[in-house]
Motif scaffolding. Structure first.
Motif, PDB file in Angstrom:
ATOM      1  N   ASP A  51      -5.942 -34.886 118.717  1.00 45.39           N
ATOM      2  CA  ASP A  51      -7.168 -35.449 118.844  1.00 45.39           C
ATOM      3  C   ASP A  51      -6.588 -36.258 120.070  1.00 45.39           C
ATOM      4  N   PHE A  54      -3.062 -30.925 114.258  1.00 48.65           N
ATOM      5  CA  PHE A  54      -4.596 -30.133 113.427  1.00 48.65           C
ATOM      6  C   PHE A  54      -4.397 -28.609 113.180  1.00 48.65           C
ATOM      7  N   TRP A 103     -13.266 -33.730 114.489  1.00 49.46           N
ATOM      8  CA  TRP A 103     -12.352 -33.328 113.384  1.00 49.46           C
ATOM      9  C   TRP A 103     -12.144 -33.010 112.270  1.00 49.46           C
ATOM     10  N   PRO A 139     -13.003 -25.255 115.874  1.00 47.21           N
ATOM     11  CA  PRO A 139     -12.174 -26.898 116.558  1.00 47.21           C
ATOM     12  C   PRO A 139     -12.429 -26.794 117.398  1.00 47.21           C
TER      13      PRO A 139
END
Length: 156
Positions: free
Chosen positions: A39, A45, A76, A87
């Motif tokens: 992010d 992630f 997220w 995602p």
């Protein structure tokens, strides 16, 4: 043995020394291939579809000493909690015009909220008890004339 050493060196290059130590402690060693995205705060992630549902998606915070869950964008967060399947790197959602920028939790920092009359307030002058005076019967405020009209609820 050589393959394990190569994998360890690849992890060290990608995560750094303390990131690799943290991955070993969390039993997440060798999960570079599970990397999904990053992010704007540089949090990473991951998704491992071979894990149990609910433990298959996780985040590794950029600041490992002070992980702040408020520093995860809503897109997220929705992906982490299985609200969406893809995602946000695949399909970024448009941001509503009324939504403010994401900020961290200021508790414990200089930007934390402090009531106006608190000792730690920026413009604090004295305490709140010095700014107000209590009412005393017989003072000027108590001697004001009382209106003799009947009360609205008095039906007699």
């Amino acid at each position: 043995m050589a393959a394990t050493f190569k994998a360890l060196m690849a992890e060290l290059r990608w995560r750094g020394l303390w990131g690799t130590v943290r991955a070993i402690k969390m039993n997440k060693m060798g999960t570079m291939q599970c990397f999904v995205g990053e992010d704007k705060f540089k949090n990473r992630f991951f998704e491992n579809k071979n894990e149990t549902y609910g433990r298959d998606r996780w985040v590794e915070y950029v600041d490992d000493r002070n992980p702040d869950s408020l520093k995860i964008t809503p897109e997220w967060h929705a992906w982490l909690h299985h609200n969406v399947d893809e995602p946000p790197t695949d399909h970024p959602l448009p941001k509503p015009i009324y939504q403010a920028e994401e900020t961290g939790n200021p508790t414990g920092t200089r930007e934390a909220y402090v009531p106006p009359h608190h000792k730690l307030a920026k413009n604090s002058v004295g305490s709140a008890s010095e700014k107000y005076e209590s009412w005393r019967p017989g003072s000027e405020a108590a001697d004001t004339e009382v209106d003799d009209r009947k009360d609205v609820l008095d039906l007699k």
